[in-house]
Design a protein around this motif. Structure first.
Motif, PDB file in Angstrom:
ATOM      1  N   MET A  29      34.295  52.915  44.899  1.00 30.28           N
ATOM      2  CA  MET A  29      34.759  51.433  45.797  1.00 30.28           C
ATOM      3  C   MET A  29      37.001  51.716  45.185  1.00 30.28           C
ATOM      4  N   ARG A  30      36.828  53.400  44.841  1.00 30.27           N
ATOM      5  CA  ARG A  30      38.320  52.866  44.482  1.00 30.27           C
ATOM      6  C   ARG A  30      39.448  53.842  45.932  1.00 30.27           C
ATOM      7  N   GLY A  31      40.851  52.546  45.829  1.00 27.89           N
ATOM      8  CA  GLY A  31      41.935  53.646  46.227  1.00 27.89           C
ATOM      9  C   GLY A  31      41.775  54.724  46.833  1.00 27.89           C
ATOM     10  N   SER A  32      41.788  55.788  47.717  1.00 26.77           N
ATOM     11  CA  SER A  32      41.550  56.995  48.110  1.00 26.77           C
ATOM     12  C   SER A  32      42.744  57.450  48.700  1.00 26.77           C
ATOM     13  N   GLY A  33      42.964  58.842  48.935  1.00 30.15           N
ATOM     14  CA  GLY A  33      43.966  59.114  50.327  1.00 30.15           C
ATOM     15  C   GLY A  33      45.217  60.136  49.434  1.00 30.15           C
ATOM     16  N   ALA A  34      46.492  60.249  50.172  1.00 30.30           N
ATOM     17  CA  ALA A  34      47.552  60.945  49.756  1.00 30.30           C
ATOM     18  C   ALA A  34      48.223  59.644  49.109  1.00 30.30           C
ATOM     19  N   ALA A  35      48.919  60.175  48.511  1.00 27.98           N
ATOM     20  CA  ALA A  35      50.236  59.608  47.678  1.00 27.98           C
ATOM     21  C   ALA A  35      50.893  58.389  48.385  1.00 27.98           C
ATOM     22  N   PRO A  36      51.066  57.025  48.325  1.00 29.55           N
ATOM     23  CA  PRO A  36      51.520  55.958  49.332  1.00 29.55           C
ATOM     24  C   PRO A  36      53.483  56.177  49.639  1.00 29.55           C
ATOM     25  N   ALA A  37      53.732  56.311  50.936  1.00 32.54           N
ATOM     26  CA  ALA A  37      55.149  56.098  50.188  1.00 32.54           C
ATOM     27  C   ALA A  37      56.119  55.695  49.879  1.00 32.54           C
ATOM     28  N   PRO A  38      57.280  56.586  48.827  1.00 31.39           N
ATOM     29  CA  PRO A  38      57.835  55.358  48.457  1.00 31.39           C
ATOM     30  C   PRO A  38      58.673  54.003  48.919  1.00 31.39           C
ATOM     31  N   VAL A  87      35.352  40.800  43.987  1.00 30.81           N
ATOM     32  CA  VAL A  87      34.506  39.842  44.579  1.00 30.81           C
ATOM     33  C   VAL A  87      34.450  39.625  46.270  1.00 30.81           C
ATOM     34  N   ALA A  88      34.023  40.542  47.166  1.00 28.34           N
ATOM     35  CA  ALA A  88      34.260  39.777  48.091  1.00 28.34           C
ATOM     36  C   ALA A  88      32.628  39.693  49.285  1.00 28.34           C
ATOM     37  N   TYR A  89      32.557  39.243  49.486  1.00 31.84           N
ATOM     38  CA  TYR A  89      30.917  39.841  50.917  1.00 31.84           C
ATOM     39  C   TYR A  89      31.149  40.343  52.244  1.00 31.84           C
ATOM     40  N   HIS A  90      31.019  41.159  52.365  1.00 36.79           N
ATOM     41  CA  HIS A  90      31.475  42.807  53.445  1.00 36.79           C
ATOM     42  C   HIS A  90      32.882  42.721  52.173  1.00 36.79           C
ATOM     43  N   ALA A  91      33.194  43.158  51.561  1.00 35.38           N
ATOM     44  CA  ALA A  91      34.624  43.830  50.779  1.00 35.38           C
ATOM     45  C   ALA A  91      35.017  45.044  51.327  1.00 35.38           C
ATOM     46  N   LEU A  92      34.397  45.690  52.260  1.00 38.57           N
ATOM     47  CA  LEU A  92      35.343  46.739  52.791  1.00 38.57           C
ATOM     48  C   LEU A  92      36.452  46.335  53.340  1.00 38.57           C
ATOM     49  N   PHE A  93      36.425  45.277  54.465  1.00 31.70           N
ATOM     50  CA  PHE A  93      37.599  44.212  55.127  1.00 31.70           C
ATOM     51  C   PHE A  93      38.007  44.195  54.603  1.00 31.70           C
ATOM     52  N   ASP A  94      38.015  43.563  53.383  1.00 32.54           N
ATOM     53  CA  ASP A  94      38.925  43.271  52.510  1.00 32.54           C
ATOM     54  C   ASP A  94      40.321  44.031  51.483  1.00 32.54           C
ATOM     55  N   GLN A  95      39.233  44.595  51.366  1.00 29.90           N
ATOM     56  CA  GLN A  95      39.695  46.166  50.291  1.00 29.90           C
ATOM     57  C   GLN A  95      40.604  46.785  50.920  1.00 29.90           C
ATOM     58  N   THR A  96      40.060  46.971  52.272  1.00 29.24           N
ATOM     59  CA  THR A  96      41.210  47.540  53.126  1.00 29.24           C
ATOM     60  C   THR A  96      42.656  47.390  53.218  1.00 29.24           C
ATOM     61  N   MET A  97      42.019  46.297  54.241  1.00 25.78           N
ATOM     62  CA  MET A  97      43.781  45.198  55.020  1.00 25.78           C
ATOM     63  C   MET A  97      44.296  44.820  53.340  1.00 25.78           C
ATOM     64  N   ILE A  98      43.271  44.656  52.170  1.00 28.65           N
ATOM     65  CA  ILE A  98      45.047  44.070  51.134  1.00 28.65           C
ATOM     66  C   ILE A  98      45.567  45.428  50.315  1.00 28.65           C
ATOM     67  N   GLU A  99      44.496  46.591  50.414  1.00 27.09           N
ATOM     68  CA  GLU A  99      45.319  48.264  50.000  1.00 27.09           C
ATOM     69  C   GLU A  99      46.356  48.706  50.959  1.00 27.09           C
ATOM     70  N   ARG A 100      45.718  47.989  52.524  1.00 26.71           N
ATOM     71  CA  ARG A 100      46.820  49.627  52.976  1.00 26.71           C
ATOM     72  C   ARG A 100      47.947  48.067  52.983  1.00 26.71           C
ATOM     73  N   ALA A 101      48.460  47.059  53.298  1.00 25.87           N
ATOM     74  CA  ALA A 101      49.460  46.398  52.814  1.00 25.87           C
ATOM     75  C   ALA A 101      50.276  46.099  51.243  1.00 25.87           C
ATOM     76  N   VAL A 102      49.433  46.659  50.139  1.00 23.73           N
ATOM     77  CA  VAL A 102      49.936  46.837  48.955  1.00 23.73           C
ATOM     78  C   VAL A 102      50.705  48.092  49.075  1.00 23.73           C
ATOM     79  N   ARG A 103      49.783  49.270  49.875  1.00 23.54           N
ATOM     80  CA  ARG A 103      50.193  50.697  49.519  1.00 23.54           C
ATOM     81  C   ARG A 103      51.851  50.064  50.765  1.00 23.54           C
ATOM     82  N   GLU A 104      51.830  49.758  51.702  1.00 21.65           N
ATOM     83  CA  GLU A 104      52.842  49.908  53.344  1.00 21.65           C
ATOM     84  C   GLU A 104      54.630  48.863  52.413  1.00 21.65           C
ATOM     85  N   HIS A 105      53.761  47.997  51.659  1.00 21.38           N
ATOM     86  CA  HIS A 105      54.817  47.030  51.649  1.00 21.38           C
ATOM     87  C   HIS A 105      55.664  46.930  49.577  1.00 21.38           C
TER      88      HIS A 105
END
Length: 233
Positions: free
Chosen positions: A1-10, A125-143
């Motif tokens: 349940m950790r972040g995965s995929g290619a390295a974030p763009a600078p 911690v979340a309930y049905h955490a995938l959505f919260d996790q994905t949205m936050i991780e994506r935003a952190v990666r992008e911004h």
């Protein structure tokens, strides 16, 4: 349940933001072997422009801490991320964050840095955490240009294992709230949803401790085992 995929763009950050990010990265690491009652958990809920985790935008984050087993309402976090494009009217009816609030929100890098500093490296911690996790991780990666490698715990998987005599299945959050007679003051408000989920976390901590599962790592193990059983069943 950790972040995965290619390295974030600078991402080009100002000196102030870069220093704030470095300060968060230097915070003490999480020890998942500490007792539940010596751990600071952060319960998270988000609001978004829709349910598509690849295309919809993160609008708001709400979080409530459970520290050493206790909830302090003052130890909470809430932020609306400034939106260049306001979400649809139907979407606004769900979360109640109007167009003006979206346009006048906090700049996304600052909103996310505020969230990271609030959390430190606490288990999330979340309930049905995938959505919260994905949205936050994506935003952190992008911004912010970094990968959020946090320890996420999904109560949707943990609770059915701990309370099999009550509900031995994945159900909606409202079913668990009703079971434990927990009021959600304002449904689809990120902080209110996080507070209600934090109360469920307290119930999970008490039951888990009674069964000898006394640490955040034990929650992770319970979730992994439950997921494995679902895949194998």
């Amino acid at each position: 349940m950790r972040g995965s995929g290619a390295a974030p763009a600078p991402v080009a950050l100002s000196a102030v933001r870069a220093q704030a990010l470095a300060d968060w990265q230097a915070a003490p690491p999480l020890d998942t072997r500490r007792s539940h009652y010596r751990t600071r958990y952060v319960v998270v809920d988000v609001e978004a422009s829709g349910l598509d985790m690849k295309r919809d935008r993160l609008i708001a984050i709400g979080a409530v801490a459970v520290v050493n087993g206790r909830i302090d309402p003052a130890d909470s976090f809430e932020v609306i991320l400034r939106q260049e494009e306001v979400s649809t009217s139907d979407n606004i009816l769900i979360h109640g964050i109007g167009g003006s609030a979206q346009r006048e929100g906090t700049e996304p890098p600052d909103a996310l840095l505020g969230f990271l500093h609030y959390c430190g490296h606490a288990p999330l911690v979340a309930y049905h955490a995938l959505f919260d996790q994905t949205m936050i991780e994506r935003a952190v990666r992008e911004h912010l240009g970094v990968r959020l490698d946090a320890c996420w715990i999904d109560l949707a998987w943990v609770l059915p294992d701990l309370f099999r005599e009550r509900i031995d299945a994945q159900v909606m959050l409202d079913d668990w709230l009703a079971l434990f007679d927990i009021d959600n003051i304002q449904r689809h408000n990120a902080v209110s949803d996080a507070l209600a989920t934090a109360m469920l976390l307290q119930a999970a901590m008490a039951r888990a401790t009674a069964r000898g599962a006394k640490t955040p790592a034990s929650f992770v193990d319970i979730e992994k085992a439950r997921r494995w059983m679902r895949r194998s069943g």
